[in-house]
Design a protein around this motif. Sequence first.
Motif, PDB file in Angstrom:
ATOM      1  N   THR A 190      29.959  22.877  65.017  1.00  0.00           N
ATOM      2  CA  THR A 190      30.425  23.808  63.982  1.00  0.00           C
ATOM      3  C   THR A 190      30.641  23.052  62.676  1.00  0.00           C
ATOM      4  N   VAL A 191      31.171  23.746  61.695  1.00  0.00           N
ATOM      5  CA  VAL A 191      31.430  23.177  60.387  1.00  0.00           C
ATOM      6  C   VAL A 191      32.641  22.246  60.420  1.00  0.00           C
ATOM      7  N   ASN A 192      33.559  22.480  61.345  1.00  0.00           N
ATOM      8  CA  ASN A 192      34.825  21.769  61.408  1.00  0.00           C
ATOM      9  C   ASN A 192      34.998  21.176  62.809  1.00  0.00           C
ATOM     10  N   MET A 193      35.473  19.936  62.906  1.00  0.00           N
ATOM     11  CA  MET A 193      35.639  19.295  64.209  1.00  0.00           C
ATOM     12  C   MET A 193      36.709  19.992  65.037  1.00  0.00           C
ATOM     13  N   TYR A 194      37.778  20.460  64.422  1.00  0.00           N
ATOM     14  CA  TYR A 194      38.835  21.157  65.154  1.00  0.00           C
ATOM     15  C   TYR A 194      38.303  22.452  65.784  1.00  0.00           C
ATOM     16  N   ALA A 195      37.458  23.160  65.044  1.00  0.00           N
ATOM     17  CA  ALA A 195      36.873  24.395  65.574  1.00  0.00           C
ATOM     18  C   ALA A 195      35.942  24.089  66.743  1.00  0.00           C
ATOM     19  N   ALA A 196      35.189  23.002  66.643  1.00  0.00           N
ATOM     20  CA  ALA A 196      34.298  22.618  67.743  1.00  0.00           C
ATOM     21  C   ALA A 196      35.101  22.301  68.998  1.00  0.00           C
ATOM     22  N   ILE A 197      36.225  21.616  68.840  1.00  0.00           N
ATOM     23  CA  ILE A 197      37.077  21.285  69.991  1.00  0.00           C
ATOM     24  C   ILE A 197      37.643  22.557  70.615  1.00  0.00           C
ATOM     25  N   ASP A 198      38.088  23.489  69.783  1.00  0.00           N
ATOM     26  CA  ASP A 198      38.639  24.747  70.295  1.00  0.00           C
ATOM     27  C   ASP A 198      37.597  25.541  71.084  1.00  0.00           C
ATOM     28  N   ILE A 199      36.387  25.623  70.561  1.00  0.00           N
ATOM     29  CA  ILE A 199      35.331  26.395  71.226  1.00  0.00           C
ATOM     30  C   ILE A 199      34.949  25.746  72.546  1.00  0.00           C
ATOM     31  N   VAL A 200      34.809  24.428  72.545  1.00  0.00           N
ATOM     32  CA  VAL A 200      34.449  23.718  73.776  1.00  0.00           C
ATOM     33  C   VAL A 200      35.550  23.871  74.818  1.00  0.00           C
ATOM     34  N   GLU A 201      36.800  23.817  74.390  1.00  0.00           N
ATOM     35  CA  GLU A 201      37.924  23.992  75.319  1.00  0.00           C
ATOM     36  C   GLU A 201      37.881  25.366  75.973  1.00  0.00           C
ATOM     37  N   ALA A 202      37.562  26.400  75.207  1.00  0.00           N
ATOM     38  CA  ALA A 202      37.465  27.750  75.760  1.00  0.00           C
ATOM     39  C   ALA A 202      36.306  27.866  76.747  1.00  0.00           C
ATOM     40  N   LYS A 203      35.194  27.217  76.446  1.00  0.00           N
ATOM     41  CA  LYS A 203      34.045  27.245  77.357  1.00  0.00           C
ATOM     42  C   LYS A 203      34.357  26.549  78.675  1.00  0.00           C
ATOM     43  N   VAL A 204      35.003  25.393  78.602  1.00  0.00           N
ATOM     44  CA  VAL A 204      35.335  24.654  79.826  1.00  0.00           C
ATOM     45  C   VAL A 204      36.385  25.418  80.633  1.00  0.00           C
ATOM     46  N   LYS A 205      37.317  26.059  79.954  1.00  0.00           N
ATOM     47  CA  LYS A 205      38.324  26.865  80.648  1.00  0.00           C
ATOM     48  C   LYS A 205      37.650  27.976  81.452  1.00  0.00           C
ATOM     49  N   SER A 206      36.646  28.605  80.861  1.00  0.00           N
ATOM     50  CA  SER A 206      35.907  29.657  81.556  1.00  0.00           C
ATOM     51  C   SER A 206      35.164  29.086  82.767  1.00  0.00           C
ATOM     52  N   GLN A 207      34.566  27.910  82.603  1.00  0.00           N
ATOM     53  CA  GLN A 207      33.859  27.281  83.715  1.00  0.00           C
ATOM     54  C   GLN A 207      34.823  26.907  84.839  1.00  0.00           C
TER      55      GLN A 207
ATOM     56  N   LYS B 255      44.565  19.585  73.733  1.00  0.00           N
ATOM     57  CA  LYS B 255      43.705  20.691  74.155  1.00  0.00           C
ATOM     58  C   LYS B 255      43.098  20.458  75.533  1.00  0.00           C
ATOM     59  N   ILE B 256      42.462  19.326  75.713  1.00  0.00           N
ATOM     60  CA  ILE B 256      41.766  19.057  76.974  1.00  0.00           C
ATOM     61  C   ILE B 256      42.777  18.734  78.077  1.00  0.00           C
ATOM     62  N   GLY B 257      43.853  18.060  77.746  1.00  0.00           N
ATOM     63  CA  GLY B 257      44.907  17.805  78.729  1.00  0.00           C
ATOM     64  C   GLY B 257      45.571  19.085  79.190  1.00  0.00           C
ATOM     65  N   GLY B 258      45.575  20.101  78.331  1.00  0.00           N
ATOM     66  CA  GLY B 258      46.151  21.391  78.685  1.00  0.00           C
ATOM     67  C   GLY B 258      45.333  22.169  79.691  1.00  0.00           C
ATOM     68  N   LEU B 259      44.097  21.741  79.916  1.00  0.00           N
ATOM     69  CA  LEU B 259      43.251  22.413  80.913  1.00  0.00           C
ATOM     70  C   LEU B 259      43.703  22.105  82.335  1.00  0.00           C
ATOM     71  N   GLU B 260      44.588  21.144  82.480  1.00  0.00           N
ATOM     72  CA  GLU B 260      45.060  20.743  83.816  1.00  0.00           C
ATOM     73  C   GLU B 260      45.679  21.911  84.569  1.00  0.00           C
ATOM     74  N   LYS B 261      46.375  22.788  83.871  1.00  0.00           N
ATOM     75  CA  LYS B 261      47.055  23.890  84.548  1.00  0.00           C
ATOM     76  C   LYS B 261      46.084  24.914  85.129  1.00  0.00           C
ATOM     77  N   TYR B 262      44.826  24.890  84.701  1.00  0.00           N
ATOM     78  CA  TYR B 262      43.833  25.815  85.230  1.00  0.00           C
ATOM     79  C   TYR B 262      43.088  25.247  86.436  1.00  0.00           C
ATOM     80  N   LEU B 263      43.257  23.957  86.693  1.00  0.00           N
ATOM     81  CA  LEU B 263      42.570  23.307  87.806  1.00  0.00           C
ATOM     82  C   LEU B 263      43.282  23.575  89.123  1.00  0.00           C
ATOM     83  N   PRO B 264      42.547  23.565  90.234  1.00  0.00           N
ATOM     84  CA  PRO B 264      43.206  23.643  91.537  1.00  0.00           C
ATOM     85  C   PRO B 264      44.137  22.439  91.704  1.00  0.00           C
ATOM     86  N   ARG B 265      45.278  22.647  92.339  1.00  0.00           N
ATOM     87  CA  ARG B 265      46.288  21.589  92.439  1.00  0.00           C
ATOM     88  C   ARG B 265      45.772  20.331  93.119  1.00  0.00           C
ATOM     89  N   ASP B 266      44.975  20.500  94.166  1.00  0.00           N
ATOM     90  CA  ASP B 266      44.492  19.331  94.882  1.00  0.00           C
ATOM     91  C   ASP B 266      43.405  18.577  94.116  1.00  0.00           C
TER      92      ASP B 266
END
Length: 136
Positions: free
Chosen positions: A77-94, A24-35
């Motif tokens: 959240t109630v589930n660790m997987y759900a917490a990771i998903d929500i945090v990933e979406a928030k960081v993607k937006s940032q 999940k977090i490694g997949g955020l690389e494609k949203y980062l500026p290349r440099d």
Amino acid sequence: MIKLDIATRNYQADDKIREYVRGKIGGLEKYLPRDARANTHAQVWLEEDENGREDNRFVCEIVMTVDGTTLVSREGTVNMYAAIDIVEAKVKSQIRTLKDKQTDQHRRPRVFSRLLHRKAVAEDSAPEASPADPSL
């Protein structure tokens, strides 16, 4: 590649959850500026908060540094997987907001005009339909 550190507090993270975080977090690389991709560092904290509310028991927190800018997101959240998903979406937006601020505003109209020009050229080169023969 994002440098990724995974740490836990009051929680035993197995290999399956660590791989999920890396995906999940490694997949955020494609949203980062290349440099900025080579200098990006992310710390992920996985925590079980037994003293918190029952529905916010599992907490995931990410602190990501992108070219000197720190992005922080925390969710429970109630589930660790759900917490990771929500945090990933928030960081993607940032990251999108950060990238929009860093994008050169003078370059956007030029790119847009190039796209319009390509579309016009493609329409001009399309074969025209021949009119039907009225004698038939």
